[in-house]
Motif scaffolding. Structure first.
Motif, PDB file in Angstrom:
ATOM      1  N   GLU A 148       1.018  -1.188   0.037  1.00 49.90           N
ATOM      2  CA  GLU A 148       0.147  -0.101   0.021  1.00 49.90           C
ATOM      3  C   GLU A 148       0.802   1.223  -0.226  1.00 49.90           C
ATOM      4  OE1 GLU A 148      -3.856  -2.129   2.603  1.00 49.90           O
ATOM      5  OE2 GLU A 148      -2.179  -0.770   3.532  1.00 49.90           O
ATOM      6  N   LEU A 149       1.832   1.426   0.937  1.00 50.22           N
ATOM      7  CA  LEU A 149       2.859   2.284   0.769  1.00 50.22           C
ATOM      8  C   LEU A 149       3.440   2.421  -0.529  1.00 50.22           C
ATOM      9  CD1 LEU A 149       4.157   4.776   2.276  1.00 50.22           C
ATOM     10  CD2 LEU A 149       6.143   3.039   3.245  1.00 50.22           C
ATOM     11  N   GLN A 150       3.972   1.428  -1.172  1.00 49.68           N
ATOM     12  CA  GLN A 150       4.657   1.354  -2.572  1.00 49.68           C
ATOM     13  C   GLN A 150       3.338   2.210  -3.570  1.00 49.68           C
ATOM     14  OE1 GLN A 150       7.521   0.666  -3.857  1.00 49.68           O
ATOM     15  NE2 GLN A 150       6.894   1.405  -5.582  1.00 49.68           N
ATOM     16  N   GLN A 151       2.086   2.053  -3.658  1.00 46.80           N
ATOM     17  CA  GLN A 151       1.175   2.401  -4.449  1.00 46.80           C
ATOM     18  C   GLN A 151       1.025   4.260  -4.130  1.00 46.80           C
ATOM     19  OE1 GLN A 151      -0.459   0.854  -6.874  1.00 46.80           O
ATOM     20  NE2 GLN A 151      -1.123   3.094  -7.339  1.00 46.80           N
ATOM     21  N   ILE A 152       1.170   4.353  -2.624  1.00 51.26           N
ATOM     22  CA  ILE A 152       1.130   5.798  -2.166  1.00 51.26           C
ATOM     23  C   ILE A 152       2.185   6.463  -3.002  1.00 51.26           C
ATOM     24  CG2 ILE A 152       1.202   7.179  -0.321  1.00 51.26           C
ATOM     25  CD1 ILE A 152      -0.066   5.193   1.519  1.00 51.26           C
ATOM     26  N   VAL A 153       3.334   5.924  -2.987  1.00 49.85           N
ATOM     27  CA  VAL A 153       4.579   6.431  -3.706  1.00 49.85           C
ATOM     28  C   VAL A 153       4.334   6.745  -5.087  1.00 49.85           C
ATOM     29  CG1 VAL A 153       6.938   6.514  -3.831  1.00 49.85           C
ATOM     30  CG2 VAL A 153       5.965   5.856  -1.849  1.00 49.85           C
ATOM     31  N   GLU A 154       3.848   5.657  -5.634  1.00 47.78           N
ATOM     32  CA  GLU A 154       3.690   5.792  -7.369  1.00 47.78           C
ATOM     33  C   GLU A 154       2.348   6.733  -7.566  1.00 47.78           C
ATOM     34  OE1 GLU A 154       2.601   1.732  -8.274  1.00 47.78           O
ATOM     35  OE2 GLU A 154       4.828   0.973  -7.914  1.00 47.78           O
ATOM     36  N   ASP A 155       1.501   6.847  -6.606  1.00 43.30           N
ATOM     37  CA  ASP A 155       0.470   8.034  -6.966  1.00 43.30           C
ATOM     38  C   ASP A 155       0.973   9.436  -6.475  1.00 43.30           C
ATOM     39  OD1 ASP A 155      -1.287   5.946  -7.545  1.00 43.30           O
ATOM     40  OD2 ASP A 155      -2.186   5.834  -5.771  1.00 43.30           O
ATOM     41  N   ARG A 156       2.297   9.442  -6.141  1.00 44.60           N
ATOM     42  CA  ARG A 156       2.799  10.647  -5.667  1.00 44.60           C
ATOM     43  C   ARG A 156       1.888  11.415  -4.670  1.00 44.60           C
ATOM     44  NH1 ARG A 156       7.618   9.897  -7.047  1.00 44.60           N
ATOM     45  NH2 ARG A 156       8.175  11.908  -7.440  1.00 44.60           N
ATOM     46  N   ASN A 157       1.515  10.889  -3.700  1.00 42.86           N
ATOM     47  CA  ASN A 157       0.579  11.358  -2.624  1.00 42.86           C
ATOM     48  C   ASN A 157       1.584  11.550  -1.470  1.00 42.86           C
ATOM     49  OD1 ASN A 157      -1.247  11.953  -0.687  1.00 42.86           O
ATOM     50  ND2 ASN A 157      -2.576  10.119  -1.272  1.00 42.86           N
ATOM     51  N   ARG A 158       2.070  12.448  -1.519  1.00 45.60           N
ATOM     52  CA  ARG A 158       3.178  12.595  -0.417  1.00 45.60           C
ATOM     53  C   ARG A 158       2.557  12.782   1.044  1.00 45.60           C
ATOM     54  NH1 ARG A 158       8.535  16.310   0.625  1.00 45.60           N
ATOM     55  NH2 ARG A 158       8.145  16.814   2.838  1.00 45.60           N
ATOM     56  N   ASP A 159       1.425  13.643   1.054  1.00 40.34           N
ATOM     57  CA  ASP A 159       0.870  13.537   2.510  1.00 40.34           C
ATOM     58  C   ASP A 159       0.327  12.495   3.025  1.00 40.34           C
ATOM     59  OD1 ASP A 159       1.093  16.371   2.144  1.00 40.34           O
ATOM     60  OD2 ASP A 159      -1.011  16.678   1.586  1.00 40.34           O
ATOM     61  N   ALA A 160       0.202  11.081   2.268  1.00 41.56           N
ATOM     62  CA  ALA A 160      -0.239  10.154   2.932  1.00 41.56           C
ATOM     63  C   ALA A 160       0.992   9.094   3.311  1.00 41.56           C
ATOM     64  CB  ALA A 160      -1.006   9.261   1.927  1.00 41.56           C
ATOM     65  N   VAL A 161       2.125   9.441   2.915  1.00 39.34           N
ATOM     66  CA  VAL A 161       3.516   8.687   3.306  1.00 39.34           C
ATOM     67  C   VAL A 161       3.543   8.546   4.855  1.00 39.34           C
ATOM     68  CG1 VAL A 161       5.948   8.383   3.228  1.00 39.34           C
ATOM     69  CG2 VAL A 161       4.536   9.049   1.277  1.00 39.34           C
ATOM     70  N   ALA A 162       3.747   9.752   5.348  1.00 42.52           N
ATOM     71  CA  ALA A 162       4.195   9.581   6.962  1.00 42.52           C
ATOM     72  C   ALA A 162       3.260   8.803   7.874  1.00 42.52           C
ATOM     73  CB  ALA A 162       4.006  11.160   7.554  1.00 42.52           C
ATOM     74  N   PRO A 163       1.694   8.904   7.676  1.00 41.74           N
ATOM     75  CA  PRO A 163       0.620   8.152   8.570  1.00 41.74           C
ATOM     76  C   PRO A 163       0.779   6.863   8.110  1.00 41.74           C
ATOM     77  CG  PRO A 163      -0.348  10.003   7.280  1.00 41.74           C
ATOM     78  CD  PRO A 163       0.873  10.060   6.884  1.00 41.74           C
ATOM     79  N   LYS A 164       1.180   6.366   6.744  1.00 39.59           N
ATOM     80  CA  LYS A 164       1.340   5.069   6.383  1.00 39.59           C
ATOM     81  C   LYS A 164       2.592   4.462   6.960  1.00 39.59           C
ATOM     82  CE  LYS A 164      -0.971   2.479   4.602  1.00 39.59           C
ATOM     83  NZ  LYS A 164      -1.824   1.504   4.969  1.00 39.59           N
ATOM     84  N   GLN A 165       3.828   5.170   7.303  1.00 40.70           N
ATOM     85  CA  GLN A 165       5.087   4.815   7.638  1.00 40.70           C
ATOM     86  C   GLN A 165       4.701   4.628   9.197  1.00 40.70           C
ATOM     87  OE1 GLN A 165       7.473   8.336   8.670  1.00 40.70           O
ATOM     88  NE2 GLN A 165       9.380   6.955   8.720  1.00 40.70           N
ATOM     89  N   LYS A 166       4.023   5.266   9.828  1.00 44.18           N
ATOM     90  CA  LYS A 166       3.737   5.259  11.326  1.00 44.18           C
ATOM     91  C   LYS A 166       3.149   3.973  11.500  1.00 44.18           C
ATOM     92  CE  LYS A 166       1.525   7.403  15.299  1.00 44.18           C
ATOM     93  NZ  LYS A 166       0.719   8.797  15.614  1.00 44.18           N
ATOM     94  N   GLU A 167       1.995   3.408  10.423  1.00 39.59           N
ATOM     95  CA  GLU A 167       1.313   2.382  10.820  1.00 39.59           C
ATOM     96  C   GLU A 167       2.251   1.119  10.690  1.00 39.59           C
ATOM     97  OE1 GLU A 167      -1.674  -0.269   8.040  1.00 39.59           O
ATOM     98  OE2 GLU A 167      -1.771   1.885   8.038  1.00 39.59           O
ATOM     99  N   LEU A 168       3.058   1.232   9.667  1.00 39.98           N
ATOM    100  CA  LEU A 168       3.980   0.071   9.428  1.00 39.98           C
ATOM    101  C   LEU A 168       5.023  -0.012  10.292  1.00 39.98           C
ATOM    102  CD1 LEU A 168       4.904   0.467   5.620  1.00 39.98           C
ATOM    103  CD2 LEU A 168       2.849  -0.928   6.760  1.00 39.98           C
ATOM    104  N   LEU A 169       5.695   1.084  10.981  1.00 36.55           N
ATOM    105  CA  LEU A 169       6.576   0.968  12.022  1.00 36.55           C
ATOM    106  C   LEU A 169       6.082   0.309  13.268  1.00 36.55           C
ATOM    107  CD1 LEU A 169       8.765   4.106  11.336  1.00 36.55           C
ATOM    108  CD2 LEU A 169       9.580   1.735  11.471  1.00 36.55           C
ATOM    109  N   GLN A 170       4.731   0.539  13.604  1.00 35.67           N
ATOM    110  CA  GLN A 170       3.917   0.064  14.475  1.00 35.67           C
ATOM    111  C   GLN A 170       3.819  -1.399  14.499  1.00 35.67           C
ATOM    112  OE1 GLN A 170       0.352   2.241  14.621  1.00 35.67           O
ATOM    113  NE2 GLN A 170       0.983   3.617  16.085  1.00 35.67           N
ATOM    114  N   TYR A 171       3.579  -2.108  13.148  1.00 39.03           N
ATOM    115  CA  TYR A 171       3.674  -3.526  12.758  1.00 39.03           C
ATOM    116  C   TYR A 171       5.264  -4.049  13.271  1.00 39.03           C
ATOM    117  CZ  TYR A 171      -0.827  -2.844  10.545  1.00 39.03           C
ATOM    118  OH  TYR A 171      -1.984  -2.570  10.117  1.00 39.03           O
ATOM    119  N   VAL A 172       6.129  -3.305  12.804  1.00 36.94           N
ATOM    120  CA  VAL A 172       7.535  -3.744  13.005  1.00 36.94           C
ATOM    121  C   VAL A 172       7.665  -3.819  14.742  1.00 36.94           C
ATOM    122  CG1 VAL A 172      10.188  -2.955  12.929  1.00 36.94           C
ATOM    123  CG2 VAL A 172       8.438  -2.974  10.872  1.00 36.94           C
ATOM    124  N   GLY A 173       7.369  -2.514  15.481  1.00 38.94           N
ATOM    125  CA  GLY A 173       7.470  -2.640  16.579  1.00 38.94           C
ATOM    126  C   GLY A 173       6.671  -3.930  17.388  1.00 38.94           C
TER     127      GLY A 173
END
Length: 446
Positions: free
Chosen positions: A195-220
């Motif tokens: 999903e984050l890869q798709q966000i980047v391909e769509d050039r949706n910068r504003d959606a990157v940080a929230p998705k990053q936070k979600e993924l890092l919560q999974y990692v943690g």
């Protein structure tokens, strides 16, 4: 109130005023007098100075050797030049560096969530190689405009590739009792990565940080599922104290006075008992005793916010079962070690350049205040650092290795700077992790 930093004593002419610097960590560039004016919390005119650590009289005479040691240490810490070699050579200990140093090298990590993730007692390189590029997205986003997305895309691809290549090793590192939950999180992480890869391909910068936070919560979460029980034995002399064998989360609700823009605020704090079980356990026990409820903020000077000094002559928490002040030892986990060191600062051990597992890097780093000259004098007074790591970088300040960090404010930390003396802690509630507290004294009658 317990001090978080103080000067060794110096003697000034009788006309010299008492200095109360705003920033006690501004280092000298001219004379030793400038050092003490800027560096200490108080210097008076007497040759034997009353040391006001906890609003009590504690006498200690000036020692030239102590001043020399302090100056040499400060110079060494700021410049990186080992100005105390003549002193530290008396100790055989050498700085310890973590195997993760290659993975997390670079600018000091300031994000409290990242610091907590890296502080977990695990040794699984595969999950760290997934984590590192995701953490680096924060720096990638510092580039203006959509150009940042090019770097983010590289981060995502690197992390995704590491996950695919290392998934078997990651799963094998999960604790058996937590494996099912860990695998579930890994599956969510894989989906989220796409999903984050798709966000980047769509050039949706504003959606990157929230998705990053979600993924890092999974990692943690995956990394926490790798911890199988408590990783070491607390020294016998502290085993009967309240101990936090794991982590806990608390919400601190503060009523703010005289601020038209802020009436009250809830600060979420993660307490790390893996690296400071005695310190964090003591705090959680006091929280359950409602010790801090209704207490005012007692120091807010732009450098730290501090509280925990009870009314009356007591300097800390009086345990009703003993009618004595309960004190806890200085407790510091050195990066690369399996258990904390107790009862001594790292400079006293001759390893003042060693990295601490919980550094004073993040805005809102939480630690215990104590008597400057008594390592094991902490009781109930706590403080939160308001300076970021550019001003007090890890391993290059006089806080790391001298005061026990045991948690970080992870939500609303920016509002700490708005707190003032007299603002009231309405409540502190444990929202998770209470089952990790052993020997809870609050359950004892009285």
């Amino acid at each position: 109130m317990a001090a978080i930093i103080s000067c060794h004593y110096c003697t000034f002419p009788a006309t010299t005023k008492v200095f109360r610097p705003i920033n006690p960590f501004r280092f000298p560039s001219a004379s030793s007098h400038a050092y003490f004016r800027r560096f200490g919390t108080r210097c008076s005119t007497n040759k034997q100075h009353p040391f006001d650590l906890q609003n009590k009289q504690k006498g200690r005479s000036f020692s030239f050797k102590e001043c020399a040691v302090s100056i040499a240490l400060a110079v060494g810490l700021v410049t990186g030049v080992p100005g105390l070699d003549w002193w530290s050579n008396a100790y055989a200990a050498e700085p310890v560096f973590s195997d993760l140093s290659v993975l997390i090298s670079g600018p000091p990590i300031k994000d409290p969530g990242a610091l907590l993730r890296y502080a977990l007692p695990i040794n699984n390189k595969a999950i760290r190689e997934v984590q590192k590029p995701l953490e680096d997205i924060t720096d990638s986003l510092k580039v203006a405009g959509v150009k940042a997305l090019d770097s983010v895309e590289r981060n995502v691809r690197q992390s995704s590739r590491a996950l695919k290549q290392g998934k078997t090793l990651i799963v094998s590192g999960l604790a058996e009792s937590k494996k099912e939950h860990g695998v579930e999180l890994l599956n969510k992480l894989e989906t989220g990565m796409d999903e984050l890869q798709q966000i980047v391909e769509d050039r949706n910068r504003d959606a990157v940080a929230p998705k990053q936070k979600e993924l890092l919560q999974y990692v943690g979460g995956v990394e926490e599922d790798m911890v199988d029980g408590f990783p070491y034995e607390v020294p016998e002399e502290y085993q009967s104290m309240p101990l936090l064998k794991g982590r806990a989360t608390v919400d601190m609700k503060v009523k703010v006075k005289d601020n038209p823009n802020l009436d009250e605020c809830v600060f979420r704090i993660v307490l790390d008992g893996y690296n400071a079980p005695v310190t964090a356990g003591n705090f959680v026990d006091l929280v359950k005793r409602r010790f801090y409820d209704g207490m005012e903020i007692q120091r807010a000077d732009g450098f730290v916010v501090q509280t925990g000094d009870p009314e009356g002559p007591a300097e800390g928490f009086i345990d009703p079962s003993t009618e004595k002040t309960r004190t806890i030892p200085l407790e510091i986990m050195v990066d690369g070690e399996k258990a904390p060191v107790y009862g001594a600062t790292l400079e006293e051990l001759g390893i003042y350049k060693a990295q601490t597992r919980l550094p004073f890097n993040a805005f809102g780093t939480m630690a215990m205040a104590r008597d400057e000259f008594e390592d094991n004098s902490a009781s109930s007074q706590v403080f939160w650092l308001l300076k970021e790591s550019e001003l007090t970088p890890s391993n290059a300040n006089i806080l790391d290795g001298r005061y026990a960090v045991f948690g970080y404010v992870t939500e609303n930390e920016d509002f700490l700077a708005d707190l003032k003396v007299g603002d009231v802690i309405e409540s502190i509630e444990v929202v998770s992790g209470l089952d990790n507290l052993v020997n809870p004294s609050y359950k004892i009658a009285g």
